[in-house]
Design a protein around this motif. Structure first.
Motif, PDB file in Angstrom:
ATOM      1  N   UNK A   1     -11.320   3.068  -4.939  1.00 44.18           N
ATOM      2  CA  UNK A   1     -11.154   3.493  -6.099  1.00 44.18           C
ATOM      3  C   UNK A   1     -11.727   5.173  -5.935  1.00 44.18           C
ATOM      4  N   UNK A   2     -12.852   5.276  -5.322  1.00 47.52           N
ATOM      5  CA  UNK A   2     -13.725   6.695  -5.338  1.00 47.52           C
ATOM      6  C   UNK A   2     -13.878   7.147  -3.970  1.00 47.52           C
TER       7      UNK A   2
ATOM      8  N   UNK B   1     -12.798  -1.227  -5.722  1.00 44.54           N
ATOM      9  CA  UNK B   1     -11.542  -1.859  -5.031  1.00 44.54           C
ATOM     10  C   UNK B   1     -10.186  -1.862  -5.581  1.00 44.54           C
ATOM     11  N   UNK B   2      -9.305  -1.072  -4.982  1.00 46.98           N
ATOM     12  CA  UNK B   2      -7.923  -1.037  -5.698  1.00 46.98           C
ATOM     13  C   UNK B   2      -7.075  -2.133  -5.176  1.00 46.98           C
ATOM     14  N   UNK B   3      -7.266  -2.400  -3.958  1.00 45.15           N
ATOM     15  CA  UNK B   3      -6.360  -3.470  -2.982  1.00 45.15           C
ATOM     16  C   UNK B   3      -7.166  -3.680  -2.096  1.00 45.15           C
ATOM     17  N   UNK B   4      -6.983  -5.375  -1.697  1.00 47.50           N
ATOM     18  CA  UNK B   4      -7.624  -5.701  -0.584  1.00 47.50           C
ATOM     19  C   UNK B   4      -6.706  -6.661   0.040  1.00 47.50           C
ATOM     20  N   UNK B   5      -6.498  -6.690   1.529  1.00 49.80           N
ATOM     21  CA  UNK B   5      -5.672  -7.314   2.214  1.00 49.80           C
ATOM     22  C   UNK B   5      -6.463  -8.312   3.340  1.00 49.80           C
ATOM     23  N   UNK B   6      -6.137  -9.500   3.455  1.00 53.41           N
ATOM     24  CA  UNK B   6      -6.657 -10.204   4.609  1.00 53.41           C
ATOM     25  C   UNK B   6      -5.730 -10.376   5.905  1.00 53.41           C
ATOM     26  N   UNK B   7      -6.038  -9.880   6.792  1.00 52.33           N
ATOM     27  CA  UNK B   7      -4.925 -10.130   7.918  1.00 52.33           C
ATOM     28  C   UNK B   7      -5.424 -11.379   9.139  1.00 52.33           C
TER      29      UNK B   7
END
Length: 367
Positions: free
Chosen positions: A90-91, A155-161
């Motif tokens: 976010x920041x 956190x705006x977005x979080x992805x697990x790969x």
């Protein structure tokens, strides 16, 4: 298999030029919010710490800090040989007394031999969008994971790969009990300053020790024992409430706010244990000219602690299950446990964790 339930994300993140095309193509990303999120109060938006309705009920400074993801974690299981994450901040905050990993990065634990073991970190780059391999080259065995989010950013977005042929899903084992969490309400130290990474704060270590969900309501510079925060704490039906706001609260604030907060908690649940925590004597207080009107001086801190003790002694007469932690030896007496004289380094957080652990074990035995 998780791939049957969670579609591959079409990400707008720029490609990582350090990765080969073969490696990039072998990783499939999934939205982390599809898995188990722990460390949040009821009715909060994803990766935030107060409900949306609190925006007009708490001070603006508290609301802004509630957008930081301190204490929030993702629980998931996977058999991937590689764990990679992509996240948008976010920041993109920078703090002079915090590592970038603690401020806006992540760390990962795996459950092995009945304990949570540190795996690795996701290091942030100089931007809002980040991508990092936490670990690769593992055997393709199913494991339970705990991914800790940034302490001093949102956190705006979080992805697990994961590997394209592997799976990722919600936890296969419960492990961390999420009924009736432990709630810490406190200051910048509670929020995590100045641990080197998210999993090394004392609230995070308490969570892993007891396998009990912990909600971290540390608000940097703004822990004031406010009843408005207690109202949200009690919506979680906590099993234990730790009030660790003394360092941010002048004596008059403690005398005014703390009795109201204890009374509110008692009115909702008169059996939930409450722990009150004194302020440490800041390292520089031993050298500064003493003045009881100047924050951070010896007399000022002693007055804060005396006010806390007076409220405790008054309330313990009529309210059971109030406990008290003194500042003496809370983080040791060698003056090596802070980063800047105030905020705990890793040693300070570990010593505080040991003291809280002792007190919590004592409370559990007494119930």
């Amino acid at each position: 298999m998780a791939s049957s339930y969670y579609p591959k994300l079409e990400s707008t993140f720029p490609p990582d030029e350090k990765l080969t095309a073969a490696t990039e193509n072998a990783i499939i990303f999934y939205d982390a919010s599809n898995f188990e999120i722990i460390g949040q109060l009821p009715d909060t938006e994803t990766y935030t710490r107060l409900p949306l309705g609190a925006q007009n009920k708490v001070r603006q400074e508290v609301w802004n800090l509630s957008q930081h993801s301190a204490g929030i974690s993702i629980r998931f299981t996977s058999n991937s040989s590689t764990i990679k994450v992509r996240w948008e901040l976010k920041y993109n905050n920078h703090l002079s007394n915090m590592t970038p990993i603690a401020t806006k990065g992540l760390d990962l634990y795996a459950y092995r031999d009945n304990t949570w073991q540190f795996v690795g970190v996701a290091r942030p780059v100089e931007g809002h969008q980040n991508e990092a391999i936490i670990i690769e080259g593992m055997p393709a065995n199913a494991q339970e994971y705990l991914l800790n989010l940034p302490l001093y950013d949102g956190i705006l977005s979080l992805e697990i790969g994961i590997d394209s042929g592997a799976y990722v899903d919600k936890p296969a084992q419960k492990i961390i009990d999420t009924a009736h969490p432990i709630v810490f309400y406190g200051t910048s130290i509670t929020q995590g300053a100045s641990a080197s990474r998210p999993g090394l704060t004392y609230p995070a270590m308490i969570e892993r020790q007891f396998n009990k969900e912990v909600i971290n309501l540390g608000f940097s510079g703004n822990g004031r024992f406010e009843k408005a925060i207690a109202e949200y704490i009690m919506t979680a039906q906590p099993s234990l409430v730790i009030l660790d706001c003394t360092p941010n609260s002048p004596a008059d604030t403690i005398r005014k706010n703390l009795p109201e907060t204890i009374d509110y908690i008692t009115a909702v649940n008169d059996t939930v244990p409450i722990i009150l925590v004194e302020s440490i004597i800041r390292d520089y207080a031993f050298f500064k000219k003493d003045d009881q009107n100047v924050s951070g001086t010896m007399s000022f801190i002693n007055e804060q602690n005396n006010a806390l003790k007076a409220v405790y002694e008054s309330k313990i007469k009529t309210r059971k299950n109030i406990f008290y932690i003194v500042s003496e030896n809370l983080i040791g007496e060698d003056h090596e446990a802070t980063t800047d004289g105030t905020h705990f380094n890793d040693l300070g957080h570990y010593r505080a964790y040991q003291r809280f652990r002792e007190e919590i074990e004592k409370i559990l035995r007494s119930l």
